[in-house]
Design an enzyme around this catalytic site. Structure first.
Site, short mmCIF file in Angstrom:
data_model
loop_
_atom_site.label_atom_id
_atom_site.label_comp_id
_atom_site.label_asym_id
_atom_site.label_seq_id
_atom_site.Cartn_x
_atom_site.Cartn_y
_atom_site.Cartn_z
N GLU A 57 -3.52 -6.28 1.37
CA GLU A 57 -3.19 -5.84 2.73
C GLU A 57 -2.26 -6.84 3.39
O GLU A 57 -2.38 -8.05 3.18
CB GLU A 57 -4.46 -5.78 3.61
CG GLU A 57 -5.47 -4.74 3.24
CD GLU A 57 -6.66 -4.76 4.21
OE1 GLU A 57 -6.50 -5.22 5.36
OE2 GLU A 57 -7.76 -4.34 3.80
N GLU A 64 -13.61 -6.77 2.15
CA GLU A 64 -13.71 -8.06 2.85
C GLU A 64 -15.15 -8.50 3.08
O GLU A 64 -15.59 -8.68 4.22
CB GLU A 64 -12.96 -8.01 4.18
CG GLU A 64 -11.46 -7.88 4.00
CD GLU A 64 -10.69 -8.07 5.31
OE1 GLU A 64 -11.29 -7.90 6.40
OE2 GLU A 64 -9.49 -8.39 5.24
C1 GLA Z 1 -8.86 -6.13 7.41
C2 GLA Z 1 -9.56 -4.91 6.84
C3 GLA Z 1 -8.88 -3.64 7.16
C4 GLA Z 1 -8.29 -3.64 8.55
C5 GLA Z 1 -7.40 -4.82 8.71
C6 GLA Z 1 -6.70 -4.88 10.04
O1 GLA Z 1 -8.03 -6.76 6.53
O2 GLA Z 1 -9.78 -4.99 5.47
O3 GLA Z 1 -9.82 -2.61 7.02
O4 GLA Z 1 -9.32 -3.70 9.47
O5 GLA Z 1 -8.16 -5.99 8.59
O6 GLA Z 1 -5.84 -5.97 10.12
#
Ligand code: GLA
Ligand code: ZN
Length: 679
Positions: free
Chosen positions: A307, A150
């Site tokens: 995710e 991210e």
């Molecule tokens: C982000 C991050 C993860 C985690 C999630 C929690 O997407 O990439 O490492 O912290 O948020 O929702």
């Protein structure tokens, strides 16, 4: 394809065995098997363990984890670990630390905590990627590379300032060109030396709330910052590709994430992946749009759902549980819109720090006898049964909505005409009208070819990039239908106004001149009164509108509707201009949902674009196809069973093998994936 090592929809997610004693790893494998999990994203935040100091690398625990995964049929989405710098690095090389917009140098802590221009960060992150590639490039578990995590944030340190000047020299060559692009004669900003240029921050031009006194400078800073982070990614990408050209490389994006120009980023990614975290009150249409945007980044290629939470988040204001069936439903929503993986954050819930209340497949109870685990296992089993059927199938859309990050930044940086002007919200009005009718849409960038679309909509096309107006003219000339809105065609790519009357370069295509732009306060509204009938928009009927009202004159366009009140009552509010074989529409204000629905439905009808299915509210429909087969996804987002008319086509439901035709009932929160031969 992403899933070549295991031809099915990958199922799994972020797994942090390094946070646990290794006695638990076998139990993890047992539970993964029970849940049908076959991919784990590992080593996302493991830099400090893998490289305990400047010269030492220690991969023992990861070796063991990777081997264990391979033995258990779990593939690795292997991260390069570079998203959080180790404490030793921050101590020894403070240039890796970020500086905030108000000039404070941060200390070690948090994550995503590196300065993108830092020579030390660039050196060590590249090295780390190389080490990972050398060590695991041939490992049987390796399926895909996950660079960093991210990417985001910004930095205002001195090395970023220097790098910004270098970036500017590359873009403009001369200082004179910079002064022109930024219109620096305003407020006495003329620069006589490159070193006089400083970053636009809270100490200089930034006004807070995303506004700025010099849009030109701030726009270039946004571009620079997005590019600086992209260069960090690209450096790691190069290292990975050099060692393992056959393994796909990605980094996880975040949907409508404003700071990074994802269309530009996607050019350096083998496959797009993204993290989907709707809030409890996020409309499903917004999630749908984000999926479509992520699919659009690489012209419709399947993407990875990297995710989502199996149950709840920790970082939202109210971290509601996903109600029974919702995790499955939203997983299929991603697949319905082009995902070829379904992955979670996280597989096992951690015990400490800020994510201990973030949902996981394996909850703190530690066993499989939980609601969440059962739902995950059910989905895992279904995805196994689906096999490779859906892999690499594509969505075929005849309608496109333009999405442009530079334009987004510029619209919302502008001081005036209304603080309520929000690019994505305005775009969503158009998207939602089509979504509600089950008309499939592609979100496209300025480089995407237009020929395959019957209708192209560009809400708030405020910034005209070089050549885009003629691209649109050519598209319409050859029979395309184009639609844009108020506050379009106003500026060039530096946010300098195009003189001679709005909408600037779009004026002849649209056949109008916008003389003034009125901003309506929140309590005010106007009306759109139809002057001609257009589909269900009958002559004389009236629809509310608000936000901005362009005061336009027709210069050849047909006036379809006019304003109902105020001193501009009777001036055009909706126009259609026939241009070559096609037509160009201008919506001069922000209409209500009913108007939007009727307008877009009719324009689609006239272009031969029809809904995939006619369904009641709360039912989402998409279609993927490949090799002559098509797969129609029907999702029931409501809390009750809904009767759906499938017409006379006989479909096979991939999830249970049943045949379906005519009127059938789809249970609450349930999904059909209906296969038939394309006709
Ligand atoms: C982000 C991050 C993860 C985690 C999630 C929690 O997407 O990439 O490492 O912290 O948020 O929702
Ligand atoms: Zn910096």
């Amino acid at each position: 394809m992403i899933n070549s090592k295991l031809p099915k929809i990958f199922y799994g997610g972020d797994y942090n065995p390094d946070q646990w004693p290794k006695e638990i790893w076998d139990e993890d494998m047992r539970l993964f098997k029970l849940a049908g999990i076959d991919v784990a994203t590992v080593a996302v935040f493991s830099w400090a363990l893998l490289q305990p100091d400047e010269i030492t690398f220690d991969f023992t625990w990861l070796d063991e984890v990777m081997d264990k995964m391979a033995q258990n049929g779990v593939y690795a989405c292997l991260a390069t670990s570079t998203a959080a710098v180790p404490a030793w690095m921050a101590k020894r090389y403070p240039d890796v630390l970020r500086v905030t917009s108000d000039g404070k140098q941060r200390k070690f802590g948090g994550r995503h905590n590196f300065c993108p221009s830092s020579p030390s960060y660039r050196h060590f992150s590249r090295l780390m990627a190389r080490k990972m590639a050398e060590r695991y490039g041939n490992h049987p578990a390796l399926a895909v590379w996950h660079v960093n995590n991210e990417y985001g944030g910004s930095c205002y340190c001195n090395q970023c300032e220097k790098a910004f000047r270098v970036w500017l020299k590359k873009r403009y060559s001369t200082l004179d060109a910079v002064n022109k692009a930024w219109n620096t004669r305003f407020w006495g900003h003329t620069f006589h030396d490159w070193d006089e240029i400083v970053l636009p921050s809270a100490l200089t031009e930034q006004l807070g709330d995303g506004k700025t006194t010099f849009q030109g400078i701030s726009l270039d800073y946004n571009r620079f910052n997005s590019d600086a982070l992209l260069e960090c990614y690209q450096a790691e990408y190069e290292e990975l590709k050099a060692a393992t050209p056959h393994i796909m490389v990605t980094t996880n994006l975040m949907g409508t994430f404003k700071p990074l120009d994802y269309f530009k980023w996607a050019k350096s990614m083998d496959i797009v992946s993204w993290d989907n975290y709707p809030r409890y009150d996020t409309p499903v249409s917004v999630t749908a749009m984000r999926h479509d945007l992520m699919r659009g980044l690489k012209d419709g290629d399947p993407f990875m759902l990297m995710e989502q939470t199996p149950s709840q988040q920790n970082w939202q204001a109210y971290n509601s549980l996903k109600r029974p069936g919702v995790m499955r439903l939203w997983s299929y929503q991603a697949v319905a819109r082009g995902a070829d993986t379904v992955m979670f954050f996280q597989l096992r819930r951690s015990i400490g720090a800020c994510e201990k209340y973030h949902g996981a497949v394996i909850e703190h109870a530690g066993h499989e006898h939980t609601r969440v685990f059962r739902e995950c296992a059910q989905l895992g089993e279904e995805l196994q049964r689906l096999g490779d059927t859906l892999l690499d199938s594509r969505l075929d859309s005849k309608v496109a909505i333009l999405f442009d990050w530079d334009n987004w930044w510029a619209v919302e940086m502008s001081s005036g005409p209304s603080k309520e002007l929000k690019y994505v919200d305005e775009l969503m009005k158009y998207y939602k009208a089509l979504f509600d009718r089950n008309i499939q849409v592609d979100l496209i960038g300025v480089d995407t070819p237009l020929e395959s679309y019957k209708v192209v909509i560009a809400p708030l096309l405020y910034m005209m990039k070089p050549g885009y107006a003629s691209k649109l003219e050519q598209y319409v000339q050859q029979g395309g239908r184009f639609m844009t809105t108020f506050f379009s065609g106003i500026v060039n790519e530096n946010d300098l106004v195009t003189l001679g009357g709005y909408p600037g370069e779009l004026r002849s295509l649209l056949g109008i001149w916008a003389e003034e732009i009125d901003a309506l306060p929140p309590e005010a509204s106007n009306d759109i009164v139809m002057t001609s009938s257009f589909g269900e928009l009958e002559a004389g009927s009236t629809y509310g509108c608000r936000l901005l009202c362009d005061l336009i004159h027709s210069e050849g366009a047909e006036v379809m509707a006019e304003y109902g009140s105020d001193f501009y009552q009777g001036m055009p509010a909706l126009t259609r201009n026939r241009f070559g074989q096609g037509e160009a529409w201008y919506v001069a204000t922000s209409p209500n949902a009913e108007f939007m629905d009727r307008l877009l439905l009719r324009i689609c009808q006239e272009s031969g674009v029809v809904p995939l299915l006619h369904t009641p509210e709360g039912i989402e429909v998409t279609r993927r196809s490949k090799q002559g087969q098509q797969y129609t996804f029907v999702l029931n987002h409501t809390d009750r069973p809904v009767a759906i008319d499938l017409g006379d086509v006989v479909y096979k439901d991939l999830l249970n093998g049943e045949e379906r035709a005519g009127v059938a009932e789809l249970p609450a929160k349930d999904v059909w994936i209906l296969e038939n031969e394309a006709r």
